[in-house]
Write a protein that holds these residues in place. Sequence first.
Motif, mmCIF file in Angstrom:
data_model
loop_
_atom_site.group_PDB
_atom_site.id
_atom_site.type_symbol
_atom_site.label_atom_id
_atom_site.label_comp_id
_atom_site.label_asym_id
_atom_site.label_seq_id
_atom_site.Cartn_x
_atom_site.Cartn_y
_atom_site.Cartn_z
ATOM 1 N N GLY A 1 -87.859 -0.580 45.258
ATOM 2 C CA GLY A 1 -87.446 0.133 46.465
ATOM 3 C C GLY A 1 -85.971 -0.053 46.748
ATOM 4 N N GLY A 2 -85.369 0.977 47.352
ATOM 5 C CA GLY A 2 -83.949 0.908 47.678
ATOM 6 C C GLY A 2 -83.610 1.772 48.868
ATOM 7 N N ASP A 3 -82.322 1.799 49.187
ATOM 8 C CA ASP A 3 -81.855 2.457 50.404
ATOM 9 C C ASP A 3 -81.749 3.980 50.208
ATOM 10 O OD1 ASP A 3 -80.248 3.346 52.644
ATOM 11 O OD2 ASP A 3 -79.745 1.241 52.947
ATOM 12 N N PRO A 4 -82.400 4.778 51.055
ATOM 13 C CA PRO A 4 -82.330 6.233 50.911
ATOM 14 C C PRO A 4 -80.920 6.776 51.114
ATOM 15 C CG PRO A 4 -83.429 5.634 52.965
ATOM 16 C CD PRO A 4 -83.286 4.374 52.166
ATOM 17 N N ASN B 1 -89.349 -2.198 51.441
ATOM 18 C CA ASN B 1 -89.304 -1.160 52.484
ATOM 19 C C ASN B 1 -88.382 0.000 52.139
ATOM 20 O OD1 ASN B 1 -86.857 -2.427 52.730
ATOM 21 N ND2 ASN B 1 -86.921 -2.667 54.948
ATOM 22 N N GLY B 2 -88.018 0.113 50.873
ATOM 23 C CA GLY B 2 -87.127 1.185 50.460
ATOM 24 C C GLY B 2 -87.863 2.346 49.816
ATOM 25 N N VAL B 3 -87.080 3.326 49.368
ATOM 26 C CA VAL B 3 -87.656 4.483 48.676
ATOM 27 C C VAL B 3 -87.772 4.170 47.187
ATOM 28 C CG1 VAL B 3 -86.782 6.110 50.368
ATOM 29 C CG2 VAL B 3 -85.385 5.558 48.370
ATOM 30 N N ASP B 4 -88.659 4.864 46.504
ATOM 31 C CA ASP B 4 -88.967 4.605 45.101
ATOM 32 C C ASP B 4 -87.778 4.934 44.199
ATOM 33 O OD1 ASP B 4 -90.164 4.294 42.620
ATOM 34 O OD2 ASP B 4 -91.288 6.177 42.734
ATOM 35 N N LEU C 1 -77.737 -4.239 42.805
ATOM 36 C CA LEU C 1 -77.306 -4.783 44.088
ATOM 37 C C LEU C 1 -76.788 -3.695 45.031
ATOM 38 C CD1 LEU C 1 -73.873 -6.660 43.675
ATOM 39 C CD2 LEU C 1 -74.616 -4.725 42.291
ATOM 40 N N GLU C 2 -76.383 -2.549 44.474
ATOM 41 C CA GLU C 2 -75.910 -1.449 45.301
ATOM 42 C C GLU C 2 -77.076 -0.571 45.777
ATOM 43 O OE1 GLU C 2 -71.484 -0.446 43.666
ATOM 44 O OE2 GLU C 2 -73.132 0.020 42.286
ATOM 45 N N TRP C 3 -78.245 -0.783 45.226
ATOM 46 C CA TRP C 3 -79.425 0.001 45.554
ATOM 47 C C TRP C 3 -80.344 -0.719 46.533
ATOM 48 C CZ3 TRP C 3 -81.823 4.324 45.989
ATOM 49 C CH2 TRP C 3 -83.210 4.424 45.921
ATOM 50 N N SER C 4 -80.507 -2.028 46.314
ATOM 51 C CA SER C 4 -81.503 -2.787 47.074
ATOM 52 C C SER C 4 -80.844 -3.979 47.767
ATOM 53 C CB SER C 4 -82.602 -3.277 46.126
ATOM 54 O OG SER C 4 -83.567 -4.016 46.811
#
Length: 295
Positions: free
Chosen positions: A96-99, A123-126, A176-179
């Motif tokens: 999961g990561g930040d939308p 709690n992020g998007v797939d 690290l830039e995604w999650s």
Amino acid sequence: MATPLTADRLLKALHDEGVTVVEVGDWRTHNRNKVGVFGPVNGSMVHHTVTKGTAATVAICRDGYADLPGPLCHGVIAKNGRVHLVGWGRANHAGGGDPRVLDQVVAEDYDTRPTPPTRGNTNGVDGNARFYGWECENLGDGNDPWPAAQYNAIVRVQAALCRAHGWTAKSVIGHLEWSSDKIDPRGFGMPALRADVAERLTHPASWSPDDEAPQSEEDTDMTPAQEALLKKLAADVAELKKQQAVAPWAYRNAKLDAESRAAGRRIPDMHGRIEQLQTTLDALTKAVAELKNRA
């Protein structure tokens, strides 16, 4: 958004970019597609493995472990620069990561970094559906080095994907830039990596930085190391000649102090060193002249 490359198109893109590829087992059909979709893809994600040893790293990235089945990426980029393809399709790498980050990558619209993520794996998007994933063999402690061959392969792999899809380097991000709960990759900066990918994309896929190394008439026949050695030898000879000119005067002085007498005792040895260095310098100079005459 883009349709994922086929396995054959991926191989061609990597080979065209000069990547050394190792195909591991049934990588073309090894995936997690049964639990979710893969695509459309929007970018490529770089990770570090927190492992040591290529064989063990490739095995765990292919097979995964009890709580997280493999493949854990699409390819493992080893210390020696070889890229081991372990799966193709959905892989358990991004989580999961930040939308907001996804939106910025889709639009390729951010400064040197995407907005710092505030969502993580739970709690992020797939992200497994939307990103290619590349695990890079490294302990991730900030001390384990990134050999030039490995870093070069990372750049080439990302450039190959960007070139195939018509993306810019801003479609390449780190985990690290995604999650918000990830720190990889650690040991180099993603803005610098993107800059190197962007530079590569300004050249043909077959380009190597060595192809355009600046040269002049003076250095075309010598490597930088050879030129530095030649200059050092010349400087050593000049310095020893200077010392030789002073030492005999001190040696003949009627009021010799201890230091002067010691300098005098070094004269025979100094003569030998000068002759040896001069011989080496003459030989190198002659060799360089012969190379230039052949050019």
